[in-house]
Design a protein around this motif. Structure first.
Motif, mmCIF file in Angstrom:
data_model
loop_
_atom_site.group_PDB
_atom_site.id
_atom_site.type_symbol
_atom_site.label_atom_id
_atom_site.label_comp_id
_atom_site.label_asym_id
_atom_site.label_seq_id
_atom_site.Cartn_x
_atom_site.Cartn_y
_atom_site.Cartn_z
ATOM 1 N N SER A 1 -115.990 22.924 24.888
ATOM 2 C CA SER A 1 -117.333 22.525 24.471
ATOM 3 C C SER A 1 -117.315 21.123 23.885
ATOM 4 N N HIS B 1 -124.151 43.354 25.204
ATOM 5 C CA HIS B 1 -124.494 42.073 25.806
ATOM 6 C C HIS B 1 -125.423 41.305 24.866
ATOM 7 N N SER C 1 -126.443 34.867 24.258
ATOM 8 C CA SER C 1 -125.513 33.869 23.717
ATOM 9 C C SER C 1 -126.220 32.710 23.039
ATOM 10 N N ARG C 2 -127.426 32.411 23.492
ATOM 11 C CA ARG C 2 -128.153 31.278 22.930
ATOM 12 C C ARG C 2 -128.931 31.636 21.669
ATOM 13 N N ILE D 1 -121.181 26.890 18.958
ATOM 14 C CA ILE D 1 -122.411 27.396 19.560
ATOM 15 C C ILE D 1 -123.484 26.319 19.473
ATOM 16 N N GLU E 1 -123.071 26.402 31.098
ATOM 17 C CA GLU E 1 -122.111 26.800 32.115
ATOM 18 C C GLU E 1 -122.018 25.774 33.235
ATOM 19 N N LEU F 1 -116.716 31.027 32.526
ATOM 20 C CA LEU F 1 -117.302 31.472 31.260
ATOM 21 C C LEU F 1 -118.166 32.695 31.559
ATOM 22 N N GLN G 1 -120.095 36.475 31.093
ATOM 23 C CA GLN G 1 -120.914 37.138 30.089
ATOM 24 C C GLN G 1 -120.423 38.563 29.824
ATOM 25 N N SER H 1 -120.065 37.541 25.889
ATOM 26 C CA SER H 1 -121.363 36.984 25.511
ATOM 27 C C SER H 1 -121.480 36.746 24.015
ATOM 28 N N TRP I 1 -119.181 33.212 23.611
ATOM 29 C CA TRP I 1 -119.742 32.153 24.439
ATOM 30 C C TRP I 1 -118.979 30.830 24.298
ATOM 31 N N ALA I 2 -119.643 29.774 23.888
ATOM 32 C CA ALA I 2 -119.017 28.454 23.831
ATOM 33 C C ALA I 2 -117.964 28.343 22.738
ATOM 34 N N GLY J 1 -115.382 32.212 24.691
ATOM 35 C CA GLY J 1 -115.564 33.152 25.781
ATOM 36 C C GLY J 1 -114.921 32.793 27.101
#
Length: 390
Positions: free
Chosen positions: A102, A167, A170-171, A198, A213, A231, A233, A263, A266-267, A270
């Motif tokens: 990231s 799940h 992620s955002r 994140i 992604e 990456l 989920q 998920s 994530w960044a 993940g």
């Protein structure tokens, strides 16, 4: 993708689950060979000692790369069920070394003037709490932001513990701490936080209008020739993969490779990759191949701060990268840990020599402090071998 055979539920405590969240480029596998000679024998012994240690990993693979050759050191197995050895094309969870990815995205955008290191959350992400608005991209990348860590949120812990395959959006992970104050005044001190990366990914999306992604694929994976990095989920791993284990003697090791979905990290942790791809990545990333000298100089403004878990030698923090100063010299990189996996990626500042070091059990100061001390000692010996020094 083959499904797992039925088995009992692993012994993953809430603490372990939270700790999970807290990871010319020649292909590493093309001409790889087991490290030969006396030096290779010593590295092999050190690797085997780590695998044989109480609570040690069932498997280990290290890739040492210089301009002339690739050396691969293996110990233990990739899969206890089959006994096959670890390979450089085995997929694995790279844990918080994903934070370097990231940072690579963000710093490439800085180099292209799509983002600025002094851009604030208030400018790029005004929907976040007002108290966070003065936090800059630079502070996020160097873990001096003061953002509360969402992986410590009681609500997040409850959801992961109740359903490790849950799940997450992620955002929206920062929503778990949106009501919390900053831990300290931004820029005033260092504190490693999963929330930072994140926010970095969200800033990159806001600046470009492109999903994170896709930014990874176009700005990092393709330029560096990463063929087996993704990456996801979900919680499945592509075959073949290095199986990760919960090792808590006297109970037998429990396979936890697919116990957690990606998920929820994530960044921040993940990404799934291979030793071969991580070798390509760290040589380009630490060597500054993705952006110009001005950005590299900003990235390497060091402050006191250790990666999680701490890497070999004395640690210092830059922007999405750490300097590990060992008795034999310094390398730049990142570490990470996740249930079943602990990672180190490192390279010399020119990117010409690199080391990736992967073991198949989670090791950190909270869960296995003795094993972590031994791991850092072994890693330092590998850095010395990489630098051709005792």
């Amino acid at each position: 993708m083959p499904r797992r055979t039925a088995r009992s539920r692993p012994r993953l405590s809430a603490v372990a689950l939270v700790a999970a969240c807290v990871a010319a480029l020649t292909p590493a596998g093309a001409h790889a060979s087991t490290a030969p000679g006396p030096e290779g024998d010593q590295l092999q012994r050190r690797a085997q000692e780590l695998v044989d240690a109480p609570g040690g990993p069932p498997g280990l693979i290290a890739v040492l790369r210089d301009e002339d050759r690739t050396r691969v050191v293996r110990a233990g197995v990739a899969d206890l069920a089959t006994g096959r050895p670890p390979e450089t094309d085995d997929h694995m969870r790279i844990a918080s070394t994903a934070k370097a990815f990231s940072a690579a995205v963000a710093l490439t955008l800085v180099d292209r003037h799509a983002l600025g290191l002094d851009d604030t959350l208030g400018r790029r992400l005004p929907q976040l709490p007002d108290a966070w608005h003065k936090v800059t991209l630079r502070q996020l990348l160097q873990h001096t932001s003061g953002l509360p860590d969402y992986t410590s949120s009681p609500a997040f812990v409850r959801e992961v513990t109740a359903d490790p395959h849950h799940h997450f959006d992620s955002r929206r992970l920062l929503d778990y701490v949106a009501g919390d104050p900053l831990a300290f005044r931004p820029g005033s001190r260092y504190h490693y936080s999963n929330s930072d990366n994140i926010a970095v990914a969200l800033m990159a999306e806001s600046a470009t209008g492109t999903p994170y992604e896709e930014l990874l694929r176009t700005l990092v994976d393709r330029p560096l020739g990463l063929r087996s990095t993704s990456l996801p989920q979900g919680y499945r791993l592509p075959e073949p993969y290095l199986h990760g284990y919960d090792v808590a003697p006297p109970a037998p090791p429990q396979d936890v490779s697919e116990e957690l979905g990606a998920s929820g990290v994530w960044a921040s942790g993940g990404i799934v990759s291979t030793p071969a791809d991580l070798t390509r990545f760290v040589r380009g990333y630490a060597g500054g191949a993705l952006y110009g000298a001005g950005v590299v100089g900003e990235q390497r403004r060091w402050i006191d701060g250790a990666s999680q878990p701490a890497g070999p030698g004395r640690n210092a923090a830059g922007l999405g990268i750490f300097r590990y100063t060992t008795r034999c010299g310094a390398v730049l990189g990142h570490t990470g840990n996740f249930p079943g996996y602990t990672q180190l990626i490192a390279a010399t500042p020119d990117g010409r020599r690199s080391l990736t070091f992967s073991i198949t059990t989670q090791t950190n100061e909270t869960l296995k402090p003795d094993l972590l001390r031994q791991l850092r000692s072994v890693q330092e010996d590998f850095v010395c071998a990489l630098l051709n020094r005792r």
